[in-house]
Design a protein around this motif. Sequence first.
Motif, PDB file in Angstrom:
ATOM      1  N   GLU A 130       0.829  -1.203   0.000  1.00  0.00           N
ATOM      2  CA  GLU A 130       0.000   0.000   0.000  1.00  0.00           C
ATOM      3  C   GLU A 130       0.867   1.258   0.000  1.00  0.00           C
ATOM      4  OE1 GLU A 130      -3.815   2.004   2.268  1.00  0.00           O
ATOM      5  OE2 GLU A 130      -3.240  -0.047   2.718  1.00  0.00           O
ATOM      6  N   ILE A 131       1.960   1.244   0.734  1.00  0.00           N
ATOM      7  CA  ILE A 131       2.870   2.394   0.748  1.00  0.00           C
ATOM      8  C   ILE A 131       3.439   2.644  -0.640  1.00  0.00           C
ATOM      9  CG2 ILE A 131       5.128   3.183   1.577  1.00  0.00           C
ATOM     10  CD1 ILE A 131       4.381   1.878   4.288  1.00  0.00           C
ATOM     11  N   LEU A 132       3.834   1.575  -1.334  1.00  0.00           N
ATOM     12  CA  LEU A 132       4.362   1.731  -2.688  1.00  0.00           C
ATOM     13  C   LEU A 132       3.313   2.306  -3.630  1.00  0.00           C
ATOM     14  CD1 LEU A 132       6.504  -1.509  -3.129  1.00  0.00           C
ATOM     15  CD2 LEU A 132       7.313   0.847  -2.953  1.00  0.00           C
ATOM     16  N   ALA A 133       2.083   1.840  -3.519  1.00  0.00           N
ATOM     17  CA  ALA A 133       1.002   2.349  -4.371  1.00  0.00           C
ATOM     18  C   ALA A 133       0.741   3.827  -4.087  1.00  0.00           C
ATOM     19  CB  ALA A 133      -0.258   1.523  -4.157  1.00  0.00           C
ATOM     20  N   LEU A 134       0.747   4.214  -2.814  1.00  0.00           N
ATOM     21  CA  LEU A 134       0.517   5.615  -2.463  1.00  0.00           C
ATOM     22  C   LEU A 134       1.661   6.506  -2.931  1.00  0.00           C
ATOM     23  CD1 LEU A 134      -0.956   5.147   1.103  1.00  0.00           C
ATOM     24  CD2 LEU A 134      -2.176   5.879  -0.946  1.00  0.00           C
ATOM     25  N   ARG A 135       2.891   6.008  -2.841  1.00  0.00           N
ATOM     26  CA  ARG A 135       4.035   6.792  -3.340  1.00  0.00           C
ATOM     27  C   ARG A 135       3.922   6.992  -4.842  1.00  0.00           C
ATOM     28  NH1 ARG A 135       9.169   4.212  -0.050  1.00  0.00           N
ATOM     29  NH2 ARG A 135       8.688   5.191   1.938  1.00  0.00           N
ATOM     30  N   HIS A 136       3.467   5.968  -5.544  1.00  0.00           N
ATOM     31  CA  HIS A 136       3.286   6.086  -6.992  1.00  0.00           C
ATOM     32  C   HIS A 136       2.218   7.132  -7.309  1.00  0.00           C
ATOM     33  CE1 HIS A 136       2.987   5.063 -11.189  1.00  0.00           C
ATOM     34  NE2 HIS A 136       1.693   4.873 -11.046  1.00  0.00           N
ATOM     35  N   GLN A 137       1.127   7.119  -6.568  1.00  0.00           N
ATOM     36  CA  GLN A 137       0.062   8.102  -6.787  1.00  0.00           C
ATOM     37  C   GLN A 137       0.570   9.520  -6.548  1.00  0.00           C
ATOM     38  OE1 GLN A 137      -3.155   6.909  -4.260  1.00  0.00           O
ATOM     39  NE2 GLN A 137      -3.889   5.348  -5.671  1.00  0.00           N
ATOM     40  N   ILE A 138       1.378   9.700  -5.514  1.00  0.00           N
ATOM     41  CA  ILE A 138       1.941  11.020  -5.219  1.00  0.00           C
ATOM     42  C   ILE A 138       2.838  11.470  -6.360  1.00  0.00           C
ATOM     43  CG2 ILE A 138       3.573  12.246  -3.719  1.00  0.00           C
ATOM     44  CD1 ILE A 138       2.395  10.614  -1.388  1.00  0.00           C
ATOM     45  N   THR A 139       3.660  10.562  -6.881  1.00  0.00           N
ATOM     46  CA  THR A 139       4.556  10.898  -7.988  1.00  0.00           C
ATOM     47  C   THR A 139       3.760  11.322  -9.211  1.00  0.00           C
ATOM     48  OG1 THR A 139       6.179   9.306  -7.165  1.00  0.00           O
ATOM     49  CG2 THR A 139       6.415  10.021  -9.440  1.00  0.00           C
ATOM     50  N   VAL A 140       2.699  10.601  -9.520  1.00  0.00           N
ATOM     51  CA  VAL A 140       1.865  10.942 -10.672  1.00  0.00           C
ATOM     52  C   VAL A 140       1.222  12.311 -10.476  1.00  0.00           C
ATOM     53  CG1 VAL A 140      -0.236  10.302 -11.914  1.00  0.00           C
ATOM     54  CG2 VAL A 140       1.446   8.554 -11.345  1.00  0.00           C
ATOM     55  N   LEU A 141       0.701  12.588  -9.291  1.00  0.00           N
ATOM     56  CA  LEU A 141       0.078  13.880  -9.020  1.00  0.00           C
ATOM     57  C   LEU A 141       1.088  15.025  -9.087  1.00  0.00           C
ATOM     58  CD1 LEU A 141      -2.345  12.898  -6.135  1.00  0.00           C
ATOM     59  CD2 LEU A 141      -2.951  13.512  -8.474  1.00  0.00           C
ATOM     60  N   GLN A 142       2.310  14.787  -8.594  1.00  0.00           N
ATOM     61  CA  GLN A 142       3.335  15.829  -8.663  1.00  0.00           C
ATOM     62  C   GLN A 142       3.706  16.140 -10.104  1.00  0.00           C
ATOM     63  OE1 GLN A 142       6.382  14.164  -6.132  1.00  0.00           O
ATOM     64  NE2 GLN A 142       5.683  15.329  -4.343  1.00  0.00           N
ATOM     65  N   ARG A 143       3.742  15.113 -10.946  1.00  0.00           N
ATOM     66  CA  ARG A 143       4.034  15.333 -12.365  1.00  0.00           C
ATOM     67  C   ARG A 143       2.945  16.176 -13.016  1.00  0.00           C
ATOM     68  NH1 ARG A 143       5.900   9.272 -14.021  1.00  0.00           N
ATOM     69  NH2 ARG A 143       7.899   9.309 -12.942  1.00  0.00           N
ATOM     70  N   ARG A 144       1.695  15.936 -12.651  1.00  0.00           N
ATOM     71  CA  ARG A 144       0.578  16.710 -13.211  1.00  0.00           C
ATOM     72  C   ARG A 144       0.664  18.173 -12.790  1.00  0.00           C
ATOM     73  NH1 ARG A 144      -4.975  13.220 -12.773  1.00  0.00           N
ATOM     74  NH2 ARG A 144      -4.391  11.598 -14.247  1.00  0.00           N
ATOM     75  N   ILE A 145       1.062  18.400 -11.541  1.00  0.00           N
ATOM     76  CA  ILE A 145       1.142  19.766 -11.019  1.00  0.00           C
ATOM     77  C   ILE A 145       2.311  20.521 -11.668  1.00  0.00           C
ATOM     78  CG2 ILE A 145       1.654  21.144  -8.974  1.00  0.00           C
ATOM     79  CD1 ILE A 145       0.138  19.034  -7.344  1.00  0.00           C
ATOM     80  N   HIS A 146       3.465  19.879 -11.752  1.00  0.00           N
ATOM     81  CA  HIS A 146       4.666  20.539 -12.243  1.00  0.00           C
ATOM     82  C   HIS A 146       4.836  20.409 -13.750  1.00  0.00           C
ATOM     83  CE1 HIS A 146       5.866  21.375  -8.178  1.00  0.00           C
ATOM     84  NE2 HIS A 146       5.822  20.093  -7.860  1.00  0.00           N
ATOM     85  N   GLY A 147       4.076  19.547 -14.379  1.00  0.00           N
ATOM     86  CA  GLY A 147       4.271  19.287 -15.803  1.00  0.00           C
ATOM     87  C   GLY A 147       3.323  20.010 -16.622  1.00  0.00           C
TER      88      GLY A 147
END
Length: 47
Positions: free
Chosen positions: A30-47
Motif C-alpha cells: 500500500e505504501i508503494l502504491a501511495l508513493r506512486h500516486q503522489i509521484t503521478v500527481l506531482q508530475r501533473r502539477i509541475h508538468g
Amino acid sequence: MLLRLAYLGVTNALAMLRLLGMSDRAKDTEILALRHQITVLQRRIHG
C-alpha cells in the motif's frame, strides 16, 4: 465545523483499525502504491 472534525476522527480511527489487521507485506504494498500516486500527481502539477 464540529461535524467535520467528528467525521475526520471516525475515519482516522477506522483507518488505524484496518492497519492493525494488515500484514507487513500488505502495508508495504500500500505504501508503494501511495508513493506512486503522489509521484503521478506531482508530475501533473509541475508538468
